[in-house]
Design an enzyme around this catalytic site. Structure first.
Site, mmCIF file in Angstrom:
data_model
loop_
_atom_site.group_PDB
_atom_site.id
_atom_site.type_symbol
_atom_site.label_atom_id
_atom_site.label_comp_id
_atom_site.label_asym_id
_atom_site.label_seq_id
_atom_site.Cartn_x
_atom_site.Cartn_y
_atom_site.Cartn_z
ATOM 1 N N HIS A 1 -6.011 14.682 -9.167
ATOM 2 C CA HIS A 1 -6.164 13.330 -9.704
ATOM 3 C C HIS A 1 -5.169 13.007 -10.808
ATOM 4 O O HIS A 1 -4.756 11.848 -10.951
ATOM 5 C CB HIS A 1 -7.588 13.127 -10.225
ATOM 6 C CG HIS A 1 -8.616 13.057 -9.147
ATOM 7 N ND1 HIS A 1 -8.616 12.066 -8.196
ATOM 8 C CD2 HIS A 1 -9.664 13.858 -8.857
ATOM 9 C CE1 HIS A 1 -9.637 12.234 -7.369
ATOM 10 N NE2 HIS A 1 -10.297 13.330 -7.749
ATOM 11 N N ASN B 1 -2.985 13.111 -3.546
ATOM 12 C CA ASN B 1 -4.242 13.473 -4.207
ATOM 13 C C ASN B 1 -4.700 14.864 -3.783
ATOM 14 O O ASN B 1 -5.065 15.700 -4.619
ATOM 15 C CB ASN B 1 -5.321 12.427 -3.859
ATOM 16 C CG ASN B 1 -6.548 12.539 -4.733
ATOM 17 O OD1 ASN B 1 -7.063 13.626 -4.946
ATOM 18 N ND2 ASN B 1 -7.033 11.410 -5.217
ATOM 19 N N GLU C 1 -4.942 2.548 -3.873
ATOM 20 C CA GLU C 1 -3.474 2.515 -3.929
ATOM 21 C C GLU C 1 -2.918 1.225 -3.342
ATOM 22 O O GLU C 1 -1.751 1.145 -2.958
ATOM 23 C CB GLU C 1 -2.888 3.724 -3.188
ATOM 24 C CG GLU C 1 -3.108 3.741 -1.693
ATOM 25 C CD GLU C 1 -4.429 4.356 -1.271
ATOM 26 O OE1 GLU C 1 -4.567 4.699 -0.088
ATOM 27 O OE2 GLU C 1 -5.335 4.498 -2.127
ATOM 28 N N ASP D 1 -2.920 9.748 -10.640
ATOM 29 C CA ASP D 1 -2.884 8.673 -11.631
ATOM 30 C C ASP D 1 -1.477 8.438 -12.157
ATOM 31 O O ASP D 1 -1.063 7.291 -12.380
ATOM 32 C CB ASP D 1 -3.815 9.002 -12.798
ATOM 33 C CG ASP D 1 -5.287 8.922 -12.425
ATOM 34 O OD1 ASP D 1 -5.595 8.414 -11.322
ATOM 35 O OD2 ASP D 1 -6.127 9.377 -13.227
ATOM 36 N N ASP E 1 0.860 -1.178 0.000
ATOM 37 C CA ASP E 1 0.000 0.000 0.000
ATOM 38 C C ASP E 1 0.898 1.230 0.000
ATOM 39 O O ASP E 1 1.888 1.285 0.735
ATOM 40 C CB ASP E 1 -0.878 -0.046 1.255
ATOM 41 C CG ASP E 1 -1.940 1.032 1.257
ATOM 42 O OD1 ASP E 1 -1.575 2.196 1.484
ATOM 43 O OD2 ASP E 1 -3.116 0.715 1.051
#
Length: 317
Positions: free
Chosen positions: A208, A203, A238, A212, A195
């Protein structure tokens, strides 16, 4: 007075003679019509049709078959089936031709065009005796576009489109298969869950698009750090999984550590430093899918509570 003589005999047709002649002409006309119809259907078929003799040489073919393989029709008549049947040699194909009967076969295969490219074909064949020899009729339907469409649908159904890793459903399916195989073979099986640490900050700070970009960059690092045959899956958000076939705990830990170091060393502009926490387990004898997942989740939780950016394991309870 003329001497008596027998009257000359004349050929008088029997009552049925003319009808026999008419019937014969009618049958011959039917045969000519049926041959004409057959050749019309043969020539105008939307599928490629090729007729082979029992030695694999082309006996007849239509224009669609020639076009499908990229030959002119005259060239096709000089071919044998092994000139276009992909992945099989002449001896194998001769054996297959001998085995074909009236019932025939229906299957999907690949054929090689004149230029060397491959196409997907749906093939139906059967045999018949004609002129004292065995002939094999093959109907060849080009399904290349259909197979490509099926491949795209399958990809979308099994792949996370952002990272190109297996999605959760596909990873779960393959993990179940790997567990069953490992139990049957006795091979080791490692599972890693990781993770990204404090990913929400990225974020919130950059939005975003950068979010990404970081996820895609992480996947590039993971692919560089793992072996061919290892499976990467996006578990959600994630959170990711690594399936490591033929791995004991030491190998699985080393694999996780390589990925951890690779992510930490990578520059994810503008987010800069990104780290991840890792949980590592190996399959225990007789262990079920759900129990294995619970253990790897606990291992990941241990890595996070111990300060993140580290690898932790979880023993069988």
């Amino acid at each position: 007075m003329k001497p008596y003589s027998e009257p000359a005999l004349r050929e008088i047709p029997s009552p049925g003679a003319s009808s026999v002649l008419v019937d014969r002409c009618y049958v011959e006309q039917l045969l000519r019509d049926s041959r004409s119809l057959w050749h019309t259907l043969f020539a105008q078929s939307r599928d490629g049709v090729v007729v082979l003799d029992q030695n694999g040489k082309v006996y007849d073919a239509n224009q669609r078959f020639a076009d499908t393989l990229g030959y002119c029709l005259e060239e096709v008549y000089n071919l044998h089936v092994w000139d276009w049947a992909y992945g099989l040699d002449a001896d194998e194909l001769r054996g297959m031709l001998r085995a074909i009967d009236e019932a025939g076969h229906h299957f999907e295969t690949q054929q090689m065009r004149k230029d060397g490219s491959l196409i997907d074909i749906e093939l139906s064949n059967s045999c018949t005796m004609f002129g004292g020899q065995k002939l094999i009729f093959c109907i060849c339907r080009d399904i290349t576009e259909r197979k490509a469409a099926e491949g795209r649908i399958r990809y979308l159904a099994t792949t996370d489109t952002l990272t190109c890793a297996a999605n959760r459903a596909e990873f779960s399916r393959l993990l179940n298969e790997a567990i069953a195989h490992a139990h049957a073979s006795g091979d080791g099986l490692g599972l890693v869950m990781f993770d990204l640490d404090h990913f929400k900050r990225i974020n919130d700070t950059y939005g975003h698009d950068i979010d990404d970009a970081v996820l895609k960059g992480v996947m590039e690092v993971v692919r560089e750090c793992t072996r061919e045959g290892d499976l990467i899956g996006r578990w959600g958000g994630e959170e990711f999984m690594l399936l490591l076939p033929n791995a004991d705990l030491a190998k699985a830990q080393r694999a996780a550590e390589r990925v951890r170091q690779g992510i930490e060393a990578h520059h994810f502009a503008p987010a800069d430093r990104v780290t991840a926490s890792f949980g590592v387990v190996t399959l225990a004898p007789g262990e079920r899918f759900d129990v294995l997942l619970k253990r790897v989740d606990v291992a990941l939780y241990r890595a996070k509570t111990a300060g993140r950016n580290r690898v932790a394991t979880q023993d069988v309870q």
